[in-house]
Design a protein around this motif. Structure first.
Motif: not given
Length: 119
Positions: A41-42, A32-38, A87-89, A80-82
């Protein structure tokens, strides 16, 4: 004096989340922290308030996720970095929408003027 913008989330949604370190025994909280930290990339890098934490339903069903499954999910979800750049959040390309609207207005005006000038 800071202005409150309508798109700013209220607390705790305005809290930043750091990506957790790599681990041999990851937990669903780390995913969840992976997702919340960006890191995936989504989404934007902020805490996402949820009614039930990840893995709660699996645990209730008697089949909690194993660390191996969580590690696989963390690896599969890592962007990935790309992908993160695409995503340009934070709206680094804020000119795109006004340019598109301007193009539509200019095209409609050109067609309207052309039709008006044709006898």
């Amino acid at each position: 004096m800071s202005l409150f913008r309508s798109e700013d989330p209220p607390a705790p949604g305005n809290l930043s989340v750091q990506a957790p370190p790599a681990s041999d025994k990851p937990t669903t909280a780390m995913l969840k922290a992976d997702i919340d930290s960006g890191s995936t990339g989504d989404k934007v890098e902020h805490y996402d308030v949820g009614m039930a934490q990840l893995g709660t339903c699996d645990e209730a069903a008697g089949t909690p996720p194993t660390p191996e499954r969580i590690a696989l999910a963390r690896k599969a979800e890592a962007a990935t970095r790309r992908a993160k750049a695409a995503a340009d959040p934070h709206g680094r390309r804020g000119w795109v929408l006004p340019a598109f609207v301007g193009f539509i207005v200019a095209t409609a005006t050109t067609i309207g003027v052309a039709l008006w000038l044709i006898p």
